[in-house]
Design a protein around this motif. Structure first.
Motif, PDB file in Angstrom:
ATOM      1  N   ALA A  65       0.830  -1.208   0.000  1.00  0.00           N
ATOM      2  CA  ALA A  65       0.000   0.000   0.000  1.00  0.00           C
ATOM      3  C   ALA A  65       0.862   1.255   0.000  1.00  0.00           C
ATOM      4  N   LYS A  66       1.893   1.263   0.827  1.00  0.00           N
ATOM      5  CA  LYS A  66       2.794   2.416   0.856  1.00  0.00           C
ATOM      6  C   LYS A  66       3.559   2.548  -0.452  1.00  0.00           C
ATOM      7  N   ALA A  67       3.943   1.396  -1.023  1.00  0.00           N
ATOM      8  CA  ALA A  67       4.731   1.418  -2.253  1.00  0.00           C
ATOM      9  C   ALA A  67       3.935   1.965  -3.432  1.00  0.00           C
ATOM     10  N   ILE A  68       2.645   1.614  -3.536  1.00  0.00           N
ATOM     11  CA  ILE A  68       1.867   2.127  -4.661  1.00  0.00           C
ATOM     12  C   ILE A  68       1.638   3.619  -4.503  1.00  0.00           C
ATOM     13  N   ALA A  69       1.548   4.103  -3.262  1.00  0.00           N
ATOM     14  CA  ALA A  69       1.450   5.544  -3.042  1.00  0.00           C
ATOM     15  C   ALA A  69       2.740   6.233  -3.469  1.00  0.00           C
ATOM     16  N   GLY A  70       3.883   5.605  -3.143  1.00  0.00           N
ATOM     17  CA  GLY A  70       5.167   6.165  -3.558  1.00  0.00           C
ATOM     18  C   GLY A  70       5.340   6.147  -5.063  1.00  0.00           C
ATOM     19  N   GLU A  71       4.930   5.049  -5.691  1.00  0.00           N
ATOM     20  CA  GLU A  71       5.021   4.939  -7.143  1.00  0.00           C
ATOM     21  C   GLU A  71       4.129   5.978  -7.830  1.00  0.00           C
ATOM     22  N   SER A  72       2.942   6.212  -7.271  1.00  0.00           N
ATOM     23  CA  SER A  72       1.981   7.123  -7.883  1.00  0.00           C
ATOM     24  C   SER A  72       2.240   8.576  -7.509  1.00  0.00           C
ATOM     25  N   GLU A  73       3.113   8.790  -6.503  1.00  0.00           N
ATOM     26  CA  GLU A  73       3.441  10.140  -6.028  1.00  0.00           C
ATOM     27  C   GLU A  73       2.195  10.884  -5.566  1.00  0.00           C
ATOM     28  N   VAL A  74       1.371  10.196  -4.778  1.00  0.00           N
ATOM     29  CA  VAL A  74       0.169  10.808  -4.222  1.00  0.00           C
ATOM     30  C   VAL A  74       0.255  10.774  -2.697  1.00  0.00           C
ATOM     31  N   ASN A  75      -0.611  11.532  -2.057  1.00  0.00           N
ATOM     32  CA  ASN A  75      -0.656  11.535  -0.599  1.00  0.00           C
ATOM     33  C   ASN A  75      -1.201  10.210  -0.079  1.00  0.00           C
ATOM     34  N   PHE A  76      -0.808   9.886   1.147  1.00  0.00           N
ATOM     35  CA  PHE A  76      -1.139   8.588   1.738  1.00  0.00           C
ATOM     36  C   PHE A  76      -1.583   8.809   3.175  1.00  0.00           C
ATOM     37  N   ILE A  77      -2.766   8.304   3.491  1.00  0.00           N
ATOM     38  CA  ILE A  77      -3.289   8.390   4.854  1.00  0.00           C
ATOM     39  C   ILE A  77      -3.465   6.971   5.378  1.00  0.00           C
ATOM     40  N   HIS A  78      -2.712   6.644   6.418  1.00  0.00           N
ATOM     41  CA  HIS A  78      -2.692   5.288   6.970  1.00  0.00           C
ATOM     42  C   HIS A  78      -3.574   5.239   8.207  1.00  0.00           C
ATOM     43  N   VAL A  79      -4.593   4.380   8.183  1.00  0.00           N
ATOM     44  CA  VAL A  79      -5.542   4.255   9.285  1.00  0.00           C
ATOM     45  C   VAL A  79      -5.496   2.828   9.819  1.00  0.00           C
ATOM     46  N   GLN A  80      -5.156   2.678  11.081  1.00  0.00           N
ATOM     47  CA  GLN A  80      -5.239   1.375  11.727  1.00  0.00           C
ATOM     48  C   GLN A  80      -6.685   1.164  12.154  1.00  0.00           C
TER      49      GLN A  80
END
Length: 272
Positions: A65-80
């Motif tokens: 999940a983090k990697a696809i955000a990095g690849e897409s260069e978009v913001n990422f909000i991580h919710v447990q």
């Protein structure tokens, strides 16, 4: 309730060993709509608004999940998922609304619900919890149904127990795309070991092919732990050889040996 902040991960697919099928599926679901909007318009179709990553624990779902955000260069909000639950009436639903509001403000963005089964279990099987679980699921479904209003917002979710999720969550327009992240096979284990030994001072007798073959049944998390444990064993040996801070002066002598990898493997895989 903590405030959820949008971040821009530096992780990308180079940090994920193997899982080529899952990577390709995620690119189609997340990156393509951002890159090829006119093509989707020409086809008169819309990309999936939500994607569920499912598979055994430790297989790399969160890292993907983090990697696809990095690849897409978009913001990422991580919710447990468990963090959203609150014993006070209305607070959990409010937290879900706030997460999506922050995501809309941060778009283009990915909002990632880790351990989503903690908040979106099958409502028919929920126990007595003052209706909190039922209300949270309903609020989550409402927010997912609004995703079409924000085409540059994608929801990812991860679970180790897909069968426990409320069926309404997996319908069209919600988490309609399911991507399995399986326990790694030998080729994937070798790729994971490549990632985690990158830059490591390896002894000449290290055979990563043999290590991959000897770790049948290990998850990606297990392999990460094996590499970390082997490094710690090498550091321990050097600090015992040179007392105190003087060991730092001999950092160039540090080498991780095959014996240390084997000891780490047996320890992490419970063979000792």
């Amino acid at each position: 309730m903590r405030e959820y902040v949008a971040e821009q991960p530096t992780t990308d697919f180079d940090d994920v060993g193997g899982l080529d099928d899952a990577k390709a599926d995620l690119e189609q679901a997340v990156t393509w709509p951002l890159q090829y909007g006119p093509l989707f318009d020409a086809a008169n179709t819309t990309p999936p608004t939500g994607v569920l990553l499912h598979g055994p624990p430790g297989t790399g779902k969160t890292l993907l999940a983090k990697a696809i955000a990095g690849e897409s260069e978009v913001n990422f909000i991580h919710v447990q998922g468990p963090e959203l639950l609150d014993r006070y009436v209305g607070e959990s639903e409010k937290a879900v609304r706030e997460v999506f509001e922050r995501a809309r403000q941060s778009a283009p963005a990915i909002v990632f619900f880790d351990e989503i089964d903690a908040i979106a279990g099958d409502r028919d099987s929920l126990g007595s919890d003052s209706g909190v679980g039922d209300r949270v699921v309903s609020q989550l479904l409402t927010e997912l149904d609004r995703l079409s209003d924000t085409p540059n917002l994608v929801v990812l979710a991860a679970t180790n127990r897909k069968e426990s999720l409320d069926g309404a969550l997996l319908r069209s327009g919600r988490l309609e795309r399911s991507i399995e992240v399986p326990t790694p096979d030998e080729g994937t284990r070798r790729a994971v070991l490549d990632v985690h030994t990158r830059g490591m001072a390896l002894g000449e007798n290290i055979d990563l092919d043999a290590l991959a073959a000897a770790t049948e049944g290990a998850s990606s998390a297990d392999l990460t732990s094996i590499c970390r444990e082997a490094s710690l064993l090498a550091i321990t040996e050097l600090t015992e050889q040179y007392e105190g801070a003087t060991a730092n002066d001999h950092a160039d002598e540090l080498v991780v040996t095959a014996a240390q990898f084997d000891q780490a493997r047996r320890s992490i895989m419970g063979e000792e």
